[in-house]
Scaffold this motif. Structure first.
Motif, PDB file in Angstrom:
ATOM      1  N   GLN A  29      12.806   8.361   3.911  1.00 44.03           N
ATOM      2  CA  GLN A  29      11.961   7.212   3.631  1.00 44.03           C
ATOM      3  C   GLN A  29      11.911   6.247   4.814  1.00 44.03           C
ATOM      4  O   GLN A  29      10.900   5.610   5.047  1.00 44.03           O
ATOM      5  CB  GLN A  29      12.477   6.465   2.391  1.00 44.03           C
ATOM      6  CG  GLN A  29      12.494   7.312   1.132  1.00 44.03           C
ATOM      7  CD  GLN A  29      11.108   7.583   0.611  1.00 44.03           C
ATOM      8  OE1 GLN A  29      10.384   6.655   0.308  1.00 44.03           O
ATOM      9  NE2 GLN A  29      10.732   8.842   0.523  1.00 44.03           N
ATOM     10  N   PRO A  47       6.610  10.774   1.746  1.00 47.53           N
ATOM     11  CA  PRO A  47       6.358   9.852   0.634  1.00 47.53           C
ATOM     12  C   PRO A  47       7.324  10.013  -0.536  1.00 47.53           C
ATOM     13  O   PRO A  47       7.616   9.050  -1.229  1.00 47.53           O
ATOM     14  CB  PRO A  47       4.929  10.193   0.199  1.00 47.53           C
ATOM     15  CG  PRO A  47       4.711  11.591   0.653  1.00 47.53           C
ATOM     16  CD  PRO A  47       5.543  11.756   1.899  1.00 47.53           C
ATOM     17  N   GLU A  48       7.848  11.206  -0.739  1.00 47.47           N
ATOM     18  CA  GLU A  48       8.708  11.431  -1.901  1.00 47.47           C
ATOM     19  C   GLU A  48      10.169  11.193  -1.546  1.00 47.47           C
ATOM     20  O   GLU A  48      10.584  11.358  -0.411  1.00 47.47           O
ATOM     21  CB  GLU A  48       8.533  12.853  -2.442  1.00 47.47           C
ATOM     22  CG  GLU A  48       9.054  13.951  -1.542  1.00 47.47           C
ATOM     23  CD  GLU A  48       8.097  14.393  -0.427  1.00 47.47           C
ATOM     24  OE1 GLU A  48       8.510  15.223   0.384  1.00 47.47           O
ATOM     25  OE2 GLU A  48       6.960  13.885  -0.357  1.00 47.47           O
TER      26      GLU A  48
END
Length: 135
Positions: free
Chosen positions: A13, A65-66
Motif C-alpha cells: 500500500q 490497490p488491494e
C-alpha cells in the motif's frame, strides 16, 4: 541459456514507507523510484554486472490497490551480523516490525516477525563473531 534473480517485488500500500523500513533493516539505499514504485538495494545494478555473474537481488516495492489477504507464501529471512538475535529483534521492533505467529510453535531458533504492512519475515541466528574464552 539462463536467467538471473535480479529483484524481489513486494506488492504494498505504501512503497515509500515500506522501502524506508527495509532500508533501515538491511542497510540498503533507494536506487530508483517512480510513480508508485521504489527500488532498494546494496548496489546499483548494471546490465554488464548482472550478465557477468549473479549479483545480490534488489527489493522493489510496488503500490497495489488491494491489501494483503493471507499468509505470505514467500518471505525474507534475515540474520544479524553484528549483534545477537535478541538485540536485532528489539531493534526491528523499534523500527515498526511486530512479532507474529504463523503456527511456528515455541522454542524455535528463529523469530517470526512482520513488517509494517504485515509481511512476514524471520530473524535467524546471529552471524556475529562469538566471543570464546580460552581456559
Amino acid at each position: 541459456m539462463t536467467s538471473r534473480f535480479t529483484e524481489l517485488t513486494v506488492d504494498c500500500q505504501d512503497p515509500e514507507g515500506l522501502a524506508a523500513f527495509w532500508c533501515k533493516v538491511l542497510g540498503f539505499e533507494v536506487i530508483d523510484r517512480s510513480e508508485g514504485k521504489v527500488e532498494i538495494g546494496s548496489w546499483v545494478p548494471t546490465v554488464e554486472e548482472v550478465r557477468a555473474r549473479q549479483m545480490p537481488p534488489t527489493l522493489l516495492f510496488v503500490r497495489v490497490p488491494e491489501g494483503r489477504t493471507a499468509k505470505n507464501r514467500l518471505h525474507l529471512d534475515v540474520s544479524p551480523v553484528d549483534g545477537s538475535t535478541e538485540d536485532e529483534v528489539a531493534r526491528l521492533l523499534g523500527l515498526g516490525a511486530t512479532r507474529t505467529d504463523v503456527g511456528q510453535g515455541a522454542g524455535r531458533s528463529w523469530v517470526v516477525m512482520a513488517d509494517p504492512e504485515g509481511n512476514e519475515f524471520c530473524v535467524l541466528r546471529t552471524l556475529a563473531p562469538q566471543n570464546r574464552s580460552v581456559s
